[in-house]
Design an enzyme around this catalytic site. Structure first.
Site, PDB file in Angstrom:
ATOM      1  N   SER A 162      -0.102   1.231   3.107  1.00  0.00           N
ATOM      2  CA  SER A 162      -0.556   2.601   2.875  1.00  0.00           C
ATOM      3  C   SER A 162      -1.871   2.756   3.601  1.00  0.00           C
ATOM      4  O   SER A 162      -2.543   1.749   3.907  1.00  0.00           O
ATOM      5  CB  SER A 162      -0.757   2.835   1.372  1.00  0.00           C
ATOM      6  OG  SER A 162      -1.550   3.981   1.127  1.00  0.00           O
ATOM      7  N   TYR A 185      -3.701   0.627  -7.275  1.00  0.00           N
ATOM      8  CA  TYR A 185      -2.933   0.879  -6.053  1.00  0.00           C
ATOM      9  C   TYR A 185      -3.712   0.442  -4.821  1.00  0.00           C
ATOM     10  O   TYR A 185      -3.179  -0.243  -3.939  1.00  0.00           O
ATOM     11  CB  TYR A 185      -2.590   2.370  -5.977  1.00  0.00           C
ATOM     12  CG  TYR A 185      -1.634   2.743  -4.870  1.00  0.00           C
ATOM     13  CD1 TYR A 185      -0.260   2.627  -5.043  1.00  0.00           C
ATOM     14  CD2 TYR A 185      -2.099   3.222  -3.650  1.00  0.00           C
ATOM     15  CE1 TYR A 185       0.627   2.980  -4.031  1.00  0.00           C
ATOM     16  CE2 TYR A 185      -1.228   3.578  -2.634  1.00  0.00           C
ATOM     17  CZ  TYR A 185       0.130   3.450  -2.832  1.00  0.00           C
ATOM     18  OH  TYR A 185       0.999   3.800  -1.826  1.00  0.00           O
TER      19      TYR A 185
END
Length: 262
Positions: A144, A157
């Site tokens: 990401s 995350y």
């Protein structure tokens, strides 16, 4: 792409969204695919059959819980039994929770680290011996933009995706002489049904129009003001499995509309 023909690709988190696009992209190049993820049984079976019929390859579904190392080992063994090998591994599964750090539920932290980071370790550990025996393999981790930069309220995350970057580089160094490449794709916001479903609630909560939510909230960090598409991520994953990409390993490849160029 001839080198992908007849090989087997296993993609975690591939019953919808980015993962499904990646599985379909490998099938389009003639790879048998193992899909894994959550969803209604009839929907998953429809997608599995669709892959087989559309691309003329074989596909199996494995419902392995990626929070369980034993289940992951069984999934790899099942795939190897079905197809003889796992040649391409794509670690795509991920979950998210947003909360201030001091209010972040410990069980959510544990779950996100397990699914987004530890699962990739366990899958790589399981496929590595077979890839080394065959002296060929491709491992692609879906990271990401948050593998490269942080955002508030996403502690687990961001930590997991930074961890994926480190795991990718370490595995690449360890496997460098085994003709096994290990890379990570770091997308920004990708247009998926999950993202689309967030828009009405955000419109209501922020008293914004749809266009304002997309431009000023979802795409705030992406200078292009355009979503990445699942198909673009899938195309890069397929390229990383090709011979043209055999010298690319240990790379964290940003696909984020310029987000991390700041």
């Amino acid at each position: 792409m001839q080198m992908i023909l007849g090989k087997t690709a296993l993609v975690t988190g591939s019953t919808s969204g980015i993962g499904l696009a990646i599985a379909r992209a490998f099938a389009a190049q003639g790879a048998n695919v193992v899909i894994n993820g959550l969803g209604a049984a009839e929907d998953i079976e429809e997608e599995r059959l669709g892959i087989e019929h559309e691309f003329g390859v074989k596909s199996i579904y494995c419902a392995a819980d990626l929070g369980s190392p034993a289940a992951i080992a069984n999934m790899i063994a099942e795939a190897e039994e079905a197809f003889g090998s796992v040649d391409v591994l794509v670690n795509n599964a991920g979950v998210q929770h947003v909360a201030p750090l001091e209010e972040f539920p410990p069980e959510k932290w544990d779950s996100i680290i397990a699914i987004n980071l530890s699962a990739a370790f366990h899958t790589i550990r399981a496929v590595a011996p077979g890839m080394k025996r065959r002296n060929w393999g491709r491992i692609v981790n879906t990271a990401s933009a948050h593998a490269l930069v942080a955002s508030p309220f996403k502690s687990a995350y961001v930590a997991a995706k930074h961890g994926i970057a480190g795991l990718t580089k370490t595995a690449a160094l360890e496997f460098a002489r085994d003709r096994i490449t290990v890379n990570a794709i770091a997308p920004g916001y990708v247009w998926t049904p999950l993202v689309e479903r967030q828009i009405p609630a955000t419109m209501e909560a922020r008293h914004m129009s749809r266009e304002e939510v997309v431009h000023d909230v979802l795409l705030e960090a992406q200078p292009t003001k355009q979503f990445v598409t699942s198909e673009q991520v899938a195309a890069l994953a397929v390229f990383l499995a090709s011979e043209d990409a055999s010298s690319i390993t240990g790379a964290i490849l940003a696909m984020d509309g310029g987000w991390t160029a700041h």
